[in-house]
Design an enzyme around this catalytic site. Structure first.
Site, PDB file in Angstrom:
ATOM      1  N   HIS A 131       0.841  -1.190   0.000  1.00 26.65           N
ATOM      2  CA  HIS A 131       0.000   0.000   0.000  1.00 26.65           C
ATOM      3  C   HIS A 131       0.879   1.242   0.000  1.00 26.65           C
ATOM      4  CE1 HIS A 131      -3.488  -2.486   0.801  1.00 26.65           C
ATOM      5  NE2 HIS A 131      -2.762  -3.115   1.713  1.00 26.65           N
ATOM      6  N   ALA A 132       0.325   2.335  -0.451  1.00 26.92           N
ATOM      7  CA  ALA A 132       0.955   3.658  -0.441  1.00 26.92           C
ATOM      8  C   ALA A 132       2.430   3.632  -0.851  1.00 26.92           C
ATOM      9  CB  ALA A 132       0.754   4.327   0.907  1.00 26.92           C
TER      10      ALA A 132
END
Length: 90
Positions: A15-16
């Site tokens: 993620h991210a």
């Protein structure tokens, strides 16, 4: 076809920030690599948006696949990234 299954080491999963680092590295490869979480669809490793949709969390296994000249090297390089905690190492 080159294929390798790895466990996500980043504490936040894919993620991210880890997804951004990973997709940038995938863009630098000479072949297109896909990422697939078990039971899900394969997505292009170069697309940060598609990577976010697979919901790969810390400890989940994903399979990387690529075809063509340089596929083994591309899969190995990207697998090595996923085996690192990208939240802390970059």
């Amino acid at each position: 076809m080159a294929q390798r299954t790895v466990r996500i080491a980043s504490t936040s999963g894919l993620h991210a920030r880890p997804a951004a680092i990973f997709s940038q590295a995938a863009t630098e490869q000479s072949v297109e690599v896909t990422v697939q979480k078990q039971g899900g669809d394969a997505v292009p490793a170069r697309s940060i948006l598609m990577l976010l949709t697979i919901g790969a969390d810390h400890g989940d296994e994903v399979t990387l696949r690529a075809e063509g000249e340089g596929a083994d090297e591309a899969v190995d390089a990207l697998a090595a990234l996923l085996e690192k905690n990208l939240d802390e190492e970059y």
